[in-house]
Design an enzyme around this catalytic site. Structure first.
Site, PDB file in Angstrom:
ATOM      1  N   ARG A  76       0.779  -1.310   0.074  1.00 21.82           N
ATOM      2  CA  ARG A  76       0.044   0.032   0.204  1.00 21.82           C
ATOM      3  C   ARG A  76       0.840   1.295   0.114  1.00 21.82           C
ATOM      4  O   ARG A  76       0.914   2.101  -0.991  1.00 21.82           O
ATOM      5  CB  ARG A  76      -0.917  -0.158   1.112  1.00 21.82           C
ATOM      6  CG  ARG A  76      -2.051   1.048   1.097  1.00 21.82           C
ATOM      7  CD  ARG A  76      -1.773   2.516   1.714  1.00 21.82           C
ATOM      8  NE  ARG A  76      -1.184   2.275   2.905  1.00 21.82           N
ATOM      9  CZ  ARG A  76      -0.652   3.380   3.427  1.00 21.82           C
ATOM     10  NH1 ARG A  76      -0.619   4.626   2.682  1.00 21.82           N
ATOM     11  NH2 ARG A  76      -0.201   3.682   4.665  1.00 21.82           N
ATOM     12  N   ASP A  77       1.661   1.430   1.093  1.00 24.60           N
ATOM     13  CA  ASP A  77       2.208   2.770   1.307  1.00 24.60           C
ATOM     14  C   ASP A  77       3.595   2.585   0.281  1.00 24.60           C
ATOM     15  O   ASP A  77       3.890   3.849  -0.354  1.00 24.60           O
ATOM     16  CB  ASP A  77       2.827   3.148   2.586  1.00 24.60           C
ATOM     17  CG  ASP A  77       3.310   4.279   2.951  1.00 24.60           C
ATOM     18  OD1 ASP A  77       2.855   5.304   2.341  1.00 24.60           O
ATOM     19  OD2 ASP A  77       4.145   4.590   3.996  1.00 24.60           O
ATOM     20  N   CYS A  79       7.328  10.081  -0.153  1.00 29.10           N
ATOM     21  CA  CYS A  79       6.492  10.863   0.301  1.00 29.10           C
ATOM     22  C   CYS A  79       6.546  12.037  -0.608  1.00 29.10           C
ATOM     23  O   CYS A  79       7.476  12.695  -0.953  1.00 29.10           O
ATOM     24  CB  CYS A  79       6.735  11.513   1.782  1.00 29.10           C
ATOM     25  SG  CYS A  79       5.639  12.895   2.186  1.00 29.10           S
TER      26      CYS A  79
END
Length: 304
Positions: free
Chosen positions: A14-15, A239
């Site tokens: 997911r991340d 990120c």
């Protein structure tokens, strides 16, 4: 002192994959989750039911869940941002979800489109409906050790959001150093400020490795009493708000450090390395995990 045993929450599917520049085929995601689920990991976060137009990399969430094999004893939570996401997750038959807040007002506005109070109000019916349906619920708190927009984040803000999530009814909260600016001292200072108000057994840490501090920060959290950490196979992830971010702490790097220190994880390191090497090949670039790189190099050495 490090604990005797810790739980690793694998967030690579997911991340990790949500930050890929291209869309990974559904069959590859399913194979990734299935392979990870045979390594001894107890939790493999599978996907996210966010808006497909916002995160096209995870637009196939329902198809991924439908394709995962049967892995007794392994949990496959999914991230949901709101009630629409929860509806989709429930329709897909999930039994565990996660919601994500931020300790920084600026980051909350950028990432969720609302301030902290607005995000908590949005999550309240999600958590209530999920728990009423018998689902386990996890909460993420981003930017606990620094924000790309406001800089330092006061401990009181982290405490406020963390305790609010528990008050809503979540079972566990993961504290995220989203842009990887934290240090071991900062991590332990934060936990010292929080642990009078929350149960340490319900706290996890989620350390990004932008400045090479992910492993040190996670070990510092374990020394402070935490027993759960989020990591990503092969160090996948990143990120969008942290230029140069290299992603999450690699699962292999943490497992190597823990096993070498006598800490049990239940995870097969060799199997993890093989999986990360396979995924690196799929993505067309080497894994940023130092342990993966080192062990693969050792295996590829000719016999002397």
């Amino acid at each position: 002192m490090l604990p005797e045993h810790v739980t690793i929450v694998e967030v690579g599917p997911r991340d990790g994959l949500q930050n890929e520049p291209g869309v990974v085929p559904t069959a590859v995601k399913v194979a990734f989750i299935d392979r990870l689920s045979t390594t001894g990991l107890q939790v493999v976060e599978a996907t996210s039911f966010v808006r497909p137009d916002r995160v096209p990399q995870l637009a196939d969430a329902a198809e991924v869940l439908a394709g995962i094999g049967d892995h007794p004893g392994v949990r496959h939570p999914v991230l949901v941002p709101n009630e629409v996401g929860l509806d989709r997750a429930l329709a897909a038959g999930v039994d565990e979800i996660a919601v994500f807040a931020a300790a920084s007002e600026a980051f909350s506005e950028a990432n969720l489109g609302t301030d902290i109070d607005g995000s908590l109000a949005m999550f309240a019916p999600v958590v209530r409906r999920a728990t009423d349906a018998g689902l386990r619920v996890r909460g993420y708190v981003s930017t606990v050790l620094g924000c790309p927009f406001q800089g330092a984040v006061p401990h009181d803000d982290v405490r406020r959001v963390t305790t609010a999530l528990f008050d809503l009814g979540v079972d566990e909260v993961s504290l995220g150093d989203t842009i990887g600016v934290g240090t071991p001292g900062a991590m332990q200072d934060l936990l010292a400020a929080l642990l009078d108000d929350v149960v340490v057994d319900a706290i996890a840490v989620h350390c990004h490795d932008t400045y090479g501090q992910g492993l040190a920060n996670t070990l510092a959290a374990f020394e402070a009493g935490v027993r759960i950490a989020d990591t990503s196979a092969g160090g996948l992830g990143g990120c969008p708000f942290a230029p140069g971010a290299t992603g999450n702490l690699a699962t292999e790097d943490l497992v190597w450090a823990l096993h070498g220190s006598g800490v049990s994880t239940g995870v097969d390191l060799d199997a993890l390395v093989e999986i990360s090497a396979w995924m690196a090949g799929v993505l067309g670039r080497p894994s940023p995990s130092r342990v993966v790189t080192a062990l693969l190099a050792t295996r590829n050495q000719p016999d002397r």
